[in-house]
Design a protein around this motif. Sequence first.
Motif, mmCIF file in Angstrom:
data_model
loop_
_atom_site.group_PDB
_atom_site.id
_atom_site.type_symbol
_atom_site.label_atom_id
_atom_site.label_comp_id
_atom_site.label_asym_id
_atom_site.label_seq_id
_atom_site.Cartn_x
_atom_site.Cartn_y
_atom_site.Cartn_z
ATOM 1 N N VAL A 78 1.711 29.409 35.484
ATOM 2 C CA VAL A 78 0.650 29.556 34.472
ATOM 3 C C VAL A 78 1.245 29.993 33.139
ATOM 4 C CG1 VAL A 78 -1.394 30.878 33.839
ATOM 5 C CG2 VAL A 78 -1.146 30.023 36.175
ATOM 6 N N ALA A 79 2.181 30.941 33.169
ATOM 7 C CA ALA A 79 2.798 31.430 31.932
ATOM 8 C C ALA A 79 3.570 30.318 31.229
ATOM 9 C CB ALA A 79 3.715 32.610 32.246
ATOM 10 N N ILE A 80 4.315 29.527 32.014
ATOM 11 C CA ILE A 80 5.069 28.410 31.410
ATOM 12 C C ILE A 80 4.124 27.391 30.797
ATOM 13 C CG2 ILE A 80 6.593 26.471 31.948
ATOM 14 C CD1 ILE A 80 7.924 28.219 34.069
ATOM 15 N N TYR A 81 3.006 27.138 31.474
ATOM 16 C CA TYR A 81 2.023 26.182 30.934
ATOM 17 C C TYR A 81 1.440 26.700 29.620
ATOM 18 C CZ TYR A 81 -2.181 23.351 30.485
ATOM 19 O OH TYR A 81 -3.163 22.530 29.998
ATOM 20 N N PHE A 82 1.100 27.981 29.572
ATOM 21 C CA PHE A 82 0.530 28.557 28.344
ATOM 22 C C PHE A 82 1.517 28.458 27.189
ATOM 23 C CE2 PHE A 82 -2.952 30.199 30.753
ATOM 24 C CZ PHE A 82 -3.930 30.535 29.832
ATOM 25 N N VAL A 83 2.774 28.767 27.441
ATOM 26 C CA VAL A 83 3.766 28.738 26.371
ATOM 27 C C VAL A 83 4.042 27.308 25.923
ATOM 28 C CG1 VAL A 83 6.168 29.251 25.796
ATOM 29 C CG2 VAL A 83 4.820 30.894 27.100
ATOM 30 N N SER A 84 4.140 26.387 26.867
ATOM 31 C CA SER A 84 4.456 24.996 26.531
ATOM 32 C C SER A 84 3.332 24.328 25.754
ATOM 33 C CB SER A 84 4.743 24.199 27.810
ATOM 34 O OG SER A 84 5.813 24.774 28.527
ATOM 35 N N ASN A 85 2.093 24.760 25.991
ATOM 36 C CA ASN A 85 0.933 24.127 25.336
ATOM 37 C C ASN A 85 0.165 25.134 24.480
ATOM 38 O OD1 ASN A 85 0.776 21.323 26.890
ATOM 39 N ND2 ASN A 85 1.172 22.927 28.408
ATOM 40 N N ALA A 86 0.899 26.050 23.865
ATOM 41 C CA ALA A 86 0.254 27.134 23.129
ATOM 42 C C ALA A 86 -0.620 26.611 21.986
ATOM 43 C CB ALA A 86 1.318 28.090 22.583
ATOM 44 N N THR A 87 -0.089 25.704 21.177
ATOM 45 C CA THR A 87 -0.849 25.172 20.043
ATOM 46 C C THR A 87 -2.064 24.384 20.517
ATOM 47 O OG1 THR A 87 1.233 24.986 18.832
ATOM 48 C CG2 THR A 87 -0.671 23.866 17.908
ATOM 49 N N THR A 88 -1.907 23.620 21.578
ATOM 50 C CA THR A 88 -3.028 22.827 22.106
ATOM 51 C C THR A 88 -4.136 23.729 22.632
ATOM 52 O OG1 THR A 88 -1.476 21.089 22.745
ATOM 53 C CG2 THR A 88 -3.661 21.022 23.737
ATOM 54 N N ILE A 89 -3.746 24.789 23.340
ATOM 55 C CA ILE A 89 -4.740 25.729 23.876
ATOM 56 C C ILE A 89 -5.497 26.424 22.748
ATOM 57 C CG2 ILE A 89 -5.012 27.874 25.164
ATOM 58 C CD1 ILE A 89 -2.660 26.961 26.918
ATOM 59 N N ALA A 90 -4.757 26.859 21.725
ATOM 60 C CA ALA A 90 -5.415 27.521 20.598
ATOM 61 C C ALA A 90 -6.339 26.565 19.852
ATOM 62 C CB ALA A 90 -4.356 28.089 19.650
ATOM 63 N N ASN A 91 -5.906 25.318 19.693
ATOM 64 C CA ASN A 91 -6.725 24.345 18.980
ATOM 65 C C ASN A 91 -7.973 23.969 19.775
ATOM 66 O OD1 ASN A 91 -6.846 22.713 16.527
ATOM 67 N ND2 ASN A 91 -6.681 20.952 17.875
ATOM 68 N N ALA A 92 -7.914 24.141 21.104
ATOM 69 C CA ALA A 92 -9.085 23.828 21.932
ATOM 70 C C ALA A 92 -10.268 24.725 21.571
ATOM 71 C CB ALA A 92 -8.737 23.975 23.409
ATOM 72 N N PHE A 93 -9.989 25.953 21.157
ATOM 73 C CA PHE A 93 -11.067 26.842 20.734
ATOM 74 C C PHE A 93 -11.808 26.263 19.529
ATOM 75 C CE2 PHE A 93 -8.582 29.776 23.250
ATOM 76 C CZ PHE A 93 -9.511 30.630 23.792
ATOM 77 N N PHE A 94 -11.071 25.630 18.628
ATOM 78 C CA PHE A 94 -11.704 25.059 17.448
ATOM 79 C C PHE A 94 -12.477 23.779 17.780
ATOM 80 C CE2 PHE A 94 -8.061 27.507 15.888
ATOM 81 C CZ PHE A 94 -8.714 28.352 15.015
ATOM 82 N N ASP A 95 -12.072 23.083 18.825
ATOM 83 C CA ASP A 95 -12.881 21.946 19.290
ATOM 84 C C ASP A 95 -14.231 22.428 19.800
ATOM 85 O OD1 ASP A 95 -10.932 20.053 18.697
ATOM 86 O OD2 ASP A 95 -9.932 20.288 20.642
ATOM 87 N N VAL A 96 -14.209 23.544 20.513
ATOM 88 C CA VAL A 96 -15.470 24.144 20.951
ATOM 89 C C VAL A 96 -16.298 24.592 19.742
ATOM 90 C CG1 VAL A 96 -16.501 26.046 22.262
ATOM 91 C CG2 VAL A 96 -14.475 24.875 23.141
ATOM 92 N N GLY A 97 -15.621 25.175 18.746
ATOM 93 C CA GLY A 97 -16.314 25.601 17.547
ATOM 94 C C GLY A 97 -16.923 24.445 16.778
ATOM 95 N N LYS A 98 -16.249 23.292 16.766
ATOM 96 C CA LYS A 98 -16.794 22.119 16.092
ATOM 97 C C LYS A 98 -18.088 21.670 16.747
ATOM 98 C CE LYS A 98 -15.713 17.357 14.802
ATOM 99 N NZ LYS A 98 -14.706 16.273 14.834
ATOM 100 N N SER A 99 -18.108 21.643 18.071
ATOM 101 C CA SER A 99 -19.333 21.283 18.784
ATOM 102 C C SER A 99 -20.449 22.284 18.487
ATOM 103 C CB SER A 99 -19.054 21.226 20.287
ATOM 104 O OG SER A 99 -20.231 20.969 21.010
ATOM 105 N N LEU A 100 -20.088 23.569 18.428
ATOM 106 C CA LEU A 100 -21.062 24.608 18.104
ATOM 107 C C LEU A 100 -21.614 24.423 16.694
ATOM 108 C CD1 LEU A 100 -22.357 27.337 19.027
ATOM 109 C CD2 LEU A 100 -20.409 28.470 17.951
ATOM 110 N N ALA A 101 -20.733 24.097 15.739
ATOM 111 C CA ALA A 101 -21.158 23.901 14.356
ATOM 112 C C ALA A 101 -22.061 22.674 14.209
ATOM 113 C CB ALA A 101 -19.934 23.762 13.450
ATOM 114 N N ASN A 102 -21.712 21.587 14.888
ATOM 115 C CA ASN A 102 -22.535 20.382 14.818
ATOM 116 C C ASN A 102 -23.944 20.647 15.337
ATOM 117 O OD1 ASN A 102 -20.445 18.830 13.747
ATOM 118 N ND2 ASN A 102 -19.705 18.194 15.755
ATOM 119 N N ASN A 103 -24.042 21.369 16.432
ATOM 120 C CA ASN A 103 -25.358 21.698 16.978
ATOM 121 C C ASN A 103 -26.145 22.596 16.029
ATOM 122 O OD1 ASN A 103 -24.803 20.239 19.317
ATOM 123 N ND2 ASN A 103 -23.970 22.023 20.392
#
Length: 362
Positions: free
Chosen positions: A169-194
């Motif tokens: 799990v730790a290796i996955y988080f580090v390897s995809n750190a930027t993608t995981i952080a950007n996923a929060f903003f994808d959720v925020g975009k859906s929230l903003a559109n609604n």
Amino acid sequence: MVSIIKSRLKDRKFLMRLFCFLSAFIVVFWLGAVTAFAADESESTSRYAELSDEPKDGEGKWPWPFDGIYNSFREAAYNLIMSSLEGSFDMIDGVTDTANETLQKTPKEYQSTIFGTVDTVAKKVIMPIATVILTYVVLLDFMQGVMEKNNFHEFDTSVFIRWIIKTVVAIYFVSNATTIANAFFDVGKSLANNLVSVTTEESGKLAGIMNVVDTTLCQCGIGTFMSMLIPIGLLNIVSIVMFMCVYIIMIGRMIEIYLHLSVAPIPLATITNREFGESGKNYLKIIFAFVLQMFFILLGICIYRTLVVKNLSDTIGSINVGTDNVAWIINLKLFEILAYGAVLILTMFKSNSLAKSILGAH
């Protein structure tokens, strides 16, 4: 009689007075005629409502030959007031529309080139440091798992399974750190559109009430227009300040987001550890706080528009120009717009700290 006239004509002071009087009369007559013609021409080409022949707010017209000057001054003051209001309302609508559009974008959509640079920095510059930290955290977890509750007689082999899962799990988080952080903003975009889809019809735009303002002001006189100059001037200043503050907040927010994304592997390398995991958890709280900040700003803009548009349109639409004090009522509403604008700016500046306090981030 003839001798008196001859003697007067020889008097230089009398001739000078006569010349000044005739010159003044000609200038006033000519100015009145020209301004009356200009007023007629401007009324035919104005994009606003046609002024009423007589002001209905109790102000009387100037007598001849100054009536043309009065009409011209009244037309000029009316156009000045309307153009200033229209400019302020358009600027406020424009900056709020830009904020709505910009805040709904993810960091990748806002500026893909900068996001690519940040992603490269995270993977090629920060990743080696995060790898060292991850190695230390993984070894520390392994030693803690082996030594904890171990009496050297009975050994729990499930420790290795838990350690392998945490390491993966730790290796996955580090390897995809930027993608995981950007996923929060994808959720925020859906929230903003609604949010925007729900609140757009309720809020409206300031430019939409110009017809109501136009219908009322076209019946007013110069005195009403002059009394509105200072509030409208302040409204122009607040509009410019709001424009600058909104852009400062939006640009500063995105720069701060990019800075956080560039170092994402470091805090996420510690997220699986009990002792150092608070750093990674707090980092994810901060990222989500940016999303919540966007929600607060959009909701604040919606509330601002609803208050201003509804109050201004209802109040001005119910004004009776013949009996009500038009200048006082409109100026009062303009000062309310100024107060709402100041509150909106303060709310936008406090939105980040509000979001962090809700999530417990620091």
